[in-house]
Design an enzyme around this catalytic site. Structure first.
Site, PDB file in Angstrom:
ATOM      1  N   SER A 213       0.848  -1.205   0.000  1.00 35.11           N
ATOM      2  CA  SER A 213       0.000   0.000   0.000  1.00 35.11           C
ATOM      3  C   SER A 213       0.880   1.249   0.000  1.00 35.11           C
ATOM      4  CB  SER A 213      -0.941  -0.010   1.199  1.00 35.11           C
ATOM      5  OG  SER A 213      -1.923   0.987   1.053  1.00 35.11           O
ATOM      6  N   ASN A 214       0.330   2.385   0.350  1.00 35.96           N
ATOM      7  CA  ASN A 214       1.094   3.637   0.384  1.00 35.96           C
ATOM      8  C   ASN A 214       0.573   4.502   1.526  1.00 35.96           C
ATOM      9  OD1 ASN A 214      -1.138   5.352  -0.658  1.00 35.96           O
ATOM     10  ND2 ASN A 214      -0.919   3.967  -2.411  1.00 35.96           N
ATOM     11  N   ARG A 215       1.077   5.719   1.616  1.00 35.98           N
ATOM     12  CA  ARG A 215       0.817   6.547   2.801  1.00 35.98           C
ATOM     13  C   ARG A 215      -0.458   7.382   2.715  1.00 35.98           C
ATOM     14  NH1 ARG A 215       5.419   6.541   5.823  1.00 35.98           N
ATOM     15  NH2 ARG A 215       7.317   5.919   4.731  1.00 35.98           N
ATOM     16  N   SER A 216      -1.269   7.188   1.690  1.00 39.20           N
ATOM     17  CA  SER A 216      -2.462   8.042   1.554  1.00 39.20           C
ATOM     18  C   SER A 216      -3.449   7.777   2.689  1.00 39.20           C
ATOM     19  CB  SER A 216      -3.141   7.775   0.213  1.00 39.20           C
ATOM     20  OG  SER A 216      -4.382   8.442   0.190  1.00 39.20           O
TER      21      SER A 216
END
Ligand code: PMT
Length: 426
Positions: A213-216
């Protein structure tokens, strides 16, 4: 503080009798700094916690407390009519109970019943009171009636206890109030429009317990949805984030890029405006494991494949008159990289954020963006709240929609935009 669209608007600032009343002083000062005309209305109990003189000195007018004034026989109706927003900080259980049940037991409770302006309440009380079903039912009633609620936070309470019920941070209260005033100033300029927004980072499974995933955080996308809804649009929010969405928004919860793609393609078909604020993972596992990968089996080899480019597909499918907006999270060569995505994905606008800058992009409450238009326009929005960024994007979209009426027709010169019916009768 810079003056925004809220400058010149009138807030009736109600203060009720709770220990958090002293924090209303800061809210008052910050609103005045933003150019808002603040009229303080204190209950008798509030004056046990904070002095009238303090408010009279900081606000735009002297404190009002009583229904019984020689100068004005109907102060509550006058206050209600003048207000662009009635903001109650803090709102005690007693105040909420009176308001939910239509009981006018003083100037403030009469004013909230006598106004057609938006009302925002900021509850603060001990955890046991906050969690009591009577208080929660009164709040549910108020929310159903479109009263805006700034929920309390967890933290230190009077007497040294710690728990839920602490007044929300004055910064958050001021931001929420300014956002409402901003939308009052902007009016219902998106009434009749259908808006679809994506938010959050997708999660691509590695096995049943792990993912890429990512930091959003979803904050920026949720802010776009909120801004569109307060401007009268019908909003669908396709999101991976668990954060609450304001009432009236149709939330579609998704997790993976594939789920987001299906939801976006379905809901965008009939939309006037589509905003892809989500951070979609660019890669996913070709074959996620069905069972948890075990360390004992050695380091796994993860074979990746690209995810679908949802925005590019929306760009291929978009119908005449639909406005398509993308976001570009960049760490270098921001403008040229964003401009190339704008062209490559057939967008009207690309909102570029330099996510390597301080307080910008992922997970922050603030953002700074450059809005690039396919017509060559370039608008810089300096560091501000994500809600203000959202409004700035929608301002650009409104200009692009130009004379088009909701549904695709062209507005006749001199004809009203169809917004007026939905405007508050105040
Ligand atoms: O959620 P927050 O914590 O508030 O943070 C906000 C944000 C930084 C996530 C947001 O402002 C932002 O920049 N979102 C886009 C991030 C991104 O994925 O940028 P990109 O340059 O990789 O993608 C460009 C555009 O294509 C984006 O609109 C993206 O949604 C879209 N895309 C990307 C890949 C893909 N497979 N499908 C897509 O639709």
């Amino acid at each position: 503080m810079t003056r925004g669209p809220a400058a010149g608007k009138t807030v009736v600032l109600g203060v009720t009798g709770g220990i958090a009343a002293y924090k209303a002083v800061e809210v008052c000062r910050r609103l005045v700094d933003a150019g808002v005309h603040v009229v303080p209305v204190l209950t008798e109990d509030a004056t046990r916690f904070v002095g009238e003189v303090t408010f009279s000195a900081l606000a735009s007018e002297p404190v009002q407390k009583s229904m019984w004034s020689e100068a004005d026989p109907i102060p509550h109706t006058r206050l209600g009519q003048r207000a662009d927003l009635v903001l109650v900080v803090p709102a005690t259980a007693r105040f909420l109970g009176c308001y939910a049940n239509g009981i006018s037991d003083g100037l403030l409770s009469a004013t909230v019943l006598a106004t057609r302006a938006p009302v925002m309440v900021c509850p603060a009380m001990h955890t046991e009171m906050w969690e009591h079903p009577a208080v929660q039912e009164n709040l549910a009633t108020l929310r159903r009636r479109q009263v805006l609620v700034v929920d309390p936070a967890q933290g230190r309470l009077a007497g040294g206890d710690v728990g839920a019920g602490r007044l929300a941070d004055p910064d958050d209260i001021v931001a929420a109030a300014l956002a409402v005033l901003g939308s009052v100033a902007r009016g219902q300029d998106l009434a009749g429009r259908r808006v679809v927004v994506s938010a959050g980072g997708t999660r691509e499974p590695i096995d049943p317990v792990r993912f890429i995933s990512n930091r959003s955080s979803g904050k920026q996308g949720h802010a776009v949805a909120e801004a569109a809804a307060t401007r009268g649009a019908e909003v669908v929010l396709v999101t991976t984030a668990t954060r609450p969405a304001p009432a009236g928004i149709d939330v579609v919860k998704v997790e993976t890029a594939a789920e987001m793609e299906a939801a976006m393609l379905e809901h965008s078909a009939a939309a006037d405006i589509v905003v892809m604020a989500a951070a979609v993972a660019d890669f996913r596992l070709k074959a996620p494991a069905d069972t948890k990968l075990s360390k004992a089996d050695g380091v796994p080899e993860l074979v990746l494949e690209p995810t679908p480019d949802i925005l590019a597909e929306l760009g291929r499918r978009r119908r005449d008159g639909q406005v398509l907006v993308g976001f570009a999270a960049e760490t270098h060569d921001m403008t040229s990289r964003a401009a190339s995505k704008l062209r490559g994905k057939n967008l009207d606008f690309m909102v570029a954020n330099d996510v390597s800058a301080q307080h910008v992009g992922f997970d922050h409450d603030t953002n700074a963006v450059t809005i690039l238009g396919s017509d060559g326009t370039c608008r810089e929005i300096p560091l501000t709240s994500k809600l203000e960024v959202a409004h700035a994007i929608l301002d650009s979209v409104i200009v692009r929609l130009g004379g088009q009426r909701p549904g695709g027709g062209i507005r006749r010169a001199g004809a009203s935009g169809g917004d007026d019916n939905s405007r508050r009768d105040s």
